[in-house]
Enzyme design. Structure first.
Site, mmCIF file in Angstrom:
data_model
loop_
_atom_site.group_PDB
_atom_site.id
_atom_site.type_symbol
_atom_site.label_atom_id
_atom_site.label_comp_id
_atom_site.label_asym_id
_atom_site.label_seq_id
_atom_site.Cartn_x
_atom_site.Cartn_y
_atom_site.Cartn_z
ATOM 1 N N ARG A 195 0.731 -1.181 0.004
ATOM 2 C CA ARG A 195 -0.094 0.041 0.054
ATOM 3 C C ARG A 195 0.828 1.334 0.027
ATOM 4 N NH1 ARG A 195 -3.665 -3.222 -1.792
ATOM 5 N NH2 ARG A 195 -4.192 -4.741 -0.342
ATOM 6 N N ASN B 274 2.715 -7.638 7.572
ATOM 7 C CA ASN B 274 2.964 -9.126 6.925
ATOM 8 C C ASN B 274 4.433 -9.508 6.965
ATOM 9 O OD1 ASN B 274 -0.025 -9.303 6.449
ATOM 10 N ND2 ASN B 274 0.267 -7.840 4.945
ATOM 11 N N LYS C 181 0.977 -8.968 13.704
ATOM 12 C CA LYS C 181 -0.281 -9.309 13.078
ATOM 13 C C LYS C 181 -0.442 -10.909 13.104
ATOM 14 C CE LYS C 181 -2.519 -8.872 8.450
ATOM 15 N NZ LYS C 181 -2.620 -8.137 7.191
ATOM 16 N N GLU D 1 -5.545 -12.344 7.844
ATOM 17 C CA GLU D 1 -5.474 -12.386 6.603
ATOM 18 C C GLU D 1 -4.239 -13.180 6.259
ATOM 19 O OE1 GLU D 1 -4.777 -8.289 5.680
ATOM 20 O OE2 GLU D 1 -6.946 -8.099 5.262
ATOM 21 N N LYS E 129 -7.477 -0.704 14.755
ATOM 22 C CA LYS E 129 -7.757 0.200 13.824
ATOM 23 C C LYS E 129 -9.069 1.210 14.111
ATOM 24 C CE LYS E 129 -6.039 -2.434 9.709
ATOM 25 N NZ LYS E 129 -6.126 -2.753 8.429
ATOM 26 N N ASP F 173 -11.778 -1.023 7.667
ATOM 27 C CA ASP F 173 -10.361 -1.018 7.080
ATOM 28 C C ASP F 173 -10.048 0.318 6.504
ATOM 29 O OD1 ASP F 173 -7.921 -1.903 6.597
ATOM 30 O OD2 ASP F 173 -8.281 -2.905 4.818
ATOM 31 N N GLU G 254 -4.697 4.590 1.097
ATOM 32 C CA GLU G 254 -5.159 3.140 0.333
ATOM 33 C C GLU G 254 -6.359 3.436 -0.095
ATOM 34 O OE1 GLU G 254 -4.861 -0.283 2.867
ATOM 35 O OE2 GLU G 254 -5.743 -1.750 1.172
ATOM 36 N N GLU H 70 -15.068 11.990 -0.423
ATOM 37 C CA GLU H 70 -15.947 11.132 0.144
ATOM 38 C C GLU H 70 -17.350 11.591 -0.950
ATOM 39 O OE1 GLU H 70 -17.743 12.337 3.842
ATOM 40 O OE2 GLU H 70 -18.629 10.219 4.110
HETATM 41 C C1 GCU Z 1 -5.653 -3.842 4.910
HETATM 42 C C2 GCU Z 1 -4.553 -3.654 3.690
HETATM 43 C C3 GCU Z 1 -3.349 -4.944 3.589
HETATM 44 C C4 GCU Z 1 -3.047 -4.762 5.033
HETATM 45 C C5 GCU Z 1 -4.050 -5.115 6.274
HETATM 46 C C6 GCU Z 1 -3.573 -4.724 7.514
HETATM 47 O O1 GCU Z 1 -6.284 -4.938 4.529
HETATM 48 O O2 GCU Z 1 -5.177 -3.843 2.306
HETATM 49 O O3 GCU Z 1 -2.726 -4.571 2.571
HETATM 50 O O4 GCU Z 1 -1.944 -5.982 5.152
HETATM 51 O O5 GCU Z 1 -4.985 -4.121 5.979
HETATM 52 O O6 GCU Z 1 -3.534 -3.657 8.281
HETATM 53 O O7 GCU Z 1 -3.006 -5.690 7.963
#
Ligand code: GCU
Length: 678
Positions: free
Chosen positions: A160, A202, A281, A285, A359, A364, A392, A510
C-alpha cells in the site's frame, strides 16, 4: 525533499528584526548526540529563514537563545528555569521562556528528546511569524506512544505504498544510504514521532530473520533513530521459532517456544539497548497465530510480552482479526463485528506491557466508517488507535485527501464508556483508565519519491499525524496552517488557497466515492478507482447489497447482524434506529430503499446523484484554485501538484459516471436535476 524542514526565507519586517536580534547567538553546552542534533537543526533553520549564522557567544547587545536539559550544565538554562518549572515538564516535554533579564530565550527539557522537540517548536514559531519576545510555555506530549508503522518489505516494495519504493530496503538488502534515513528521522522527530516499526506487519520469510541474521543492519537504523529520540520496533512473525528450524512449533504455551523468544529478546537488546518491541499481526489475513494451537490472543501476546518485559520492551498486538474467507452468500457473518467479538472477551487478560492496536474503524480505513466499538469496551487493556496515513482507500496519494479532519472526528467521538463523557482521545491517551501504555499509531505514507509522499500535499497528512498524536487538541486548521507556513512560506494568500484545498478535500473525496457510509466500491486488490461491485461477491466480508430496490448493510439488532449493539448507551440506539442514524453512516447500518428520505430532506438516490455531480465539480475546482498559485510558489512545487490535481479532476468524473450510472440502472429512478447520466 526537505518537506517541512525547508525553512523558507522570512520576509523583512518587525518580526524579522526581532528574530535576528534574538537568534544571533546560541548557547549549548551538552555534547549529547540528540542535543547536538537539535543544535544542527537550529543552525540550519536560522541560516535558511533569517540568513544569519547563529554564533556561539552573544553579540555586543547580549541577546541569545540557549537550550539544554535541566541538569545539563547550561548556566543560562539553569538560571531561567527553577525547579518548579522543571517539575511541570514531563519526560518528553519542554519549557520555553523569554527572559528579558537574561536577554535569553531558553528551551529547557528533562530529556535530550525534549530539547529537540522544544527547539523545533521555536523554529516553528519563527517559521510561522509568531512573536517570540514574550514566550512562557510548558509543552508536554499528550500521547506517550506516537508511532509510525512502515509496511515496507525487504525486496523494496511497500505494501500500500504510493510514493515509490522503500528507502529502507531494496533487493533484500538494507540500504546503505543512512543520510536519507537521517533526514527521515529529522522529519519524524520534528513532527513529534517517537517510535517507528520499520517492516511490514505481513512478515515474510526473510523479514522473519530481522530479529536474528539481520540484527546488525537493524541496529544501524536504530542508531540513527536514537539520535532523534525515536525507538525502533520490528514487526515479527508469530511462527518465527519454526522458520529457523530450531523449534518445531510456535505454540505460545510450549516451553521451547517461550525460551526461543526469550533468547531472541536478549539478543536484540544486546545490540539495540533501547529496542521498542514487537508489532504483531497474528491470525489475520492468513498470518500465523495462536489459533493454530487452540490458544487465544492473550496467550500469544503474553508469551511475547514475557520475553520483552525484562528489557522494558512492549508487544503491540493488532486487533485487525476477522474471517477473510467469508462466503458472500452468508448474511449472518459480519466483518464489522469481528474485532470486538475477538477481543472484548479478553479484556483484562493481557500483561501490562501488551498494547492492543485497534484500527480506527471496524472495517479497514474506509473513507467513512463509524469508530471501532472496541474503544470504550476495553477497560483493563492498554490500547493504541491505528490510523492509515497511506491513502489506500482515500485516493492513493493521487487524489488530495487531507485526513486530519477525519482523525479529529474519530478522536472526538464520545464512546460513552463508564456512562459518562469518554471520547476516544481520552481512551488512547491513557487518561480514562490510567493505562501504563497508550498512544497513537499510523501506517506511513512515505517512500523513496523525492518529495517522500508522492503527492506533495500528502506531506500534510504525515506532518499532521505527528502533530495530532502529540496534541489531539490542535485543530485541523491549525495543523494545516503550520504545515503550509513551514513548507511554502508565509504568503497569506498562498496559505489561504492551500488551506481551503486541504480542509475541503476529505469531504470532496467522500462525495464522489463513498455515499452515506458505503465503502468498498473499488477495484479489488489494488483498491484504486471505481468498481461498484468489485467486492460484492468476494470472500472479504465487504458488501453493500445493492439491488433494484435499495442498498446498505442491515447491522441492526432486530433484523440485521446486531453490530449496532456493540456500541454503548445512546450510541447503540442512535445507530440502530433508522430515524436517528446520522446520514453519513446510514448505509453502514441500514439497508434502505432508494426512495428513503434522509435528514437532509433528499432521497438516498438523489443524494447519490447530487454528491457525485457536485463532487466531480468540486474536484475540478481544486485544480482551478491551485492554478491561482502559479508564480506565487516555487515552480517545482507548483507543477507537481497541478499534475496530480488534473488527474484527480479527470478521475473524479470517472467515479461520478460509474457510480451514477450503476445506481440509475439499478433503480431506474431519474435524476431530479435531469443531468446527464450515461
Ligand atoms: C488492509 C490492507 C492490507 C494490510 C491489512 C492490515 O487489508 O489492504 O494490505 O495488510 O490492511 O492492516 O494488516
Amino acid at each position: 525533499y526537505d518537506a517541512w524542514l525547508s525553512y523558507p526565507k522570512l520576509p523583512q519586517g518587525n518580526l524579522y528584526t526581532q528574530y535576528v536580534k534574538w537568534c544571533g547567538a546560541v548557547s549549548v553546552t551538552e555534547e549529547q548526540e540528540t542535543v547536538q542534533a537539535a543544535l544542527r537543526e537550529w543552525q540550519r533553520g536560522i541560516a535558511s529563514m533569517l540568513d544569519i549564522e547563529a554564533g556561539a557567544s552573544p553579540a555586543a547587545d547580549g541577546f541569545s537563545v540557549a537550550f539544554g536539559t535541566f541538569n545539563g550544565g547550561n548556566p543560562r538554562v539553569e538560571a531561567i528555569f527553577d525547579e518548579a518549572a522543571g517539575r511541570a515538564v514531563g519526560p518528553e516535554g519542554f519549557a520555553i521562556r523569554t527572559s528579558l533579564t537574561h536577554k535569553c530565550i531558553a528551551v529547557g527539557a528533562a530529556s535530550p528528546a525534549g530539547v529537540l522537540y522544544g527547539v523545533f517548536h521555536l523554529l516553528r514559531l519563527i517559521g510561522s511569524l509568531k512573536d517570540i519576545e514574550h514566550l512562557d510555555e510548558t509543552v508536554n506530549p499528550v500521547n506517550a506512544l506516537r508511532m509510525i508503522n512502515h509496511w515496507d518489505n525487504f525486496d523494496g516494495s511497500v505494501e500500500r505504498g504510493y510514493s515509490g519504493r522503500s528507502f529502507l530496503y531494496g533487493n533484500n538488502r538494507f540500504t546503505d544510504d543512512l543520510n536519507r534515513i537521517t533526514d527521515y528521522a529529522r522529519l519524524m522527530s520534528t513532527a513529534g514521532i517517537n517510535a517507528i516499526a520499520i517492516n511490514n506487519v505481513n512478515v515474510h520469510a526473510l523479514e522473519t530473520l530481522f530479529i536474528s541474521t539481520y540484527l546488525p543492519d537493524v541496529a544501524r537504523i536504530a542508531d540513527v533513530f536514537r539520535t532523534y529520540g525515536i525507538r525502533l520496533f520490528l514487526s515479527v512473525n508469530f511462527a518465527g521459532p519454526m522458520h529457523e528450524g530450531e523449534v518445531g512449533t510456535a505454540d505460545p504455551l510450549d516451553a521451547g517456544v517461550r525460551e526461543w523468544w526469550k533468547t531472541k529478546a536478549a539478543e536484540i537488546y544486546t545490540v539495540i539497548p533501547d529496542f521498542g518491541g514487537f508489532v504483531v499481526k497474528a491470525d489475520s489475513e492468513n498470518r500465523p497465530g495462536p489459533f493454530t494451537y487452540g490458544r487465544d490472543h492473550a496467550d500469544g501476546a503474553n508469551m511475547l510480552a514475557e520475553a520483552l518485559e525484562p528489557f522494558g520492551g512492549i508487544v503491540i498486538w493488532r486487533c485487525f482479526v476477522y474471517n477473510c474467507k467469508q462466503d458472500w452468500r452468508d448474511r449472518k457473518t459480519d466483518r464489522a463485528r469481528a474485532a470486538y467479538d475477538h477481543f472484548k472477551p479478553l479484556d483484562g487478560k493481557f500483561h501490562d506491557n501488551v498494547i492492543l492496536q485497534i484500527k480506527n474503524g471496524p472495517m479497514d480505513f474506509q473513507v467513512r466508517e463509524p469508530v471501532s466499538p472496541l474503544f470504550g469496551a476495553l477497560e483493563q487493556t492498554n490500547q493504541v488507535i491505528e490510523f492509515q496515513i497511506a491513502q489506500e482507500y482515500t485516493g492513493q496519494q493521487r487524489h488530495v485527501c487531507y485526513l486530519v479532519p477525519q482523525w479529529k472526528e474519530i478522536m472526538e467521538f464520545d464512546t460513552l464508556a463508564q456512562g459518562g463523557t469518554a471520547p476516544v482521545k481520552h481512551i488512547v491517551d491513557g487518561s480514562l483508565w490510567g493505562n501504563r501504555y497508550s498512544g497513537v499509531a499510523a501506517v506511513s505514507n512515505v517512500g523513496n519519491d523525492r518529495n517522500w509522499t508522492g503527492h506533495l500535499l500528502a506531506q500534510a497528512n504525515l506532518y499532521g499525524f505527528g502533530r495530532l498524536a502529540w496534541n489531539p487538541e490542535l485543530s485541523a486548521e491549525e495543523i494545516a496552517a503550520e504545515w503550509i507556513a513551514l513548507t511554502f512560506g508565509t504568503d497569506a494568500a498562498v496559505a489561504g488557497v492551500i488551506s481551503r484545498i486541504l480542509l475541503d478535500s476529505w469531504e470532496i473525496y467522500e462525495s464522489y466515492t463513498a455515499p452515506l457510509g458505503v465503502g468498498w466500491m473499488i477495484n479489488p486488490e489494488h483498491h484504486y478507482g471505481p468498481n461498484v461491485d468489485g467486492y460484492e461477491y468476494s470472500q472479504w466480508g465487504t458488501y453493500h447489497y445493492a439491488d433494484h430496490q435499495g442498498i446498505g448493510v442491515d447491522r441492526t439488532v432486530a433484523t440485521g447482524t446486531g453490530y449496532s449493539a456493540q456500541y454503548m448507551g445512546s450510541n447503540a440506539q442512535r445507530y440502530d434506529s433508522l430515524e436517528e442514524c446520522p446520514d453519513e453512516l446510514l448505509l453502514f447500518f441500514h439497508h434502505v430503499p432508494y426512495t428513503h428520505v434522509l435528514h437532509s430532506g433528499k432521497t438516498v438516490i438523489q443524494h447519490i446523484y447530487d454528491t457525485h455531480f457536485e463532487g466531480a465539480e468540486r474536484a475540478a475546482g481544486l485544480l482551478a484554485a491551485w492554478s491561482g498559485l502559479k508564480g506565487r510558489i516555487a515552480e517545482g512545487l507548483y507543477v507537481q501538484v497541478e499534475e496530480r490535481l488534473r488527474g484527480q479532476a479527470a478521475h473524479a468524473k470517472e467515479w461520478r459516471d460509474q457510480i451514477n450510472t450503476y445506481f440509475y440502472r439499478k433503480s431506474g429512478i431519474e435524476d431530479s436535476g435531469a443531468r446527464k447520466i450515461y
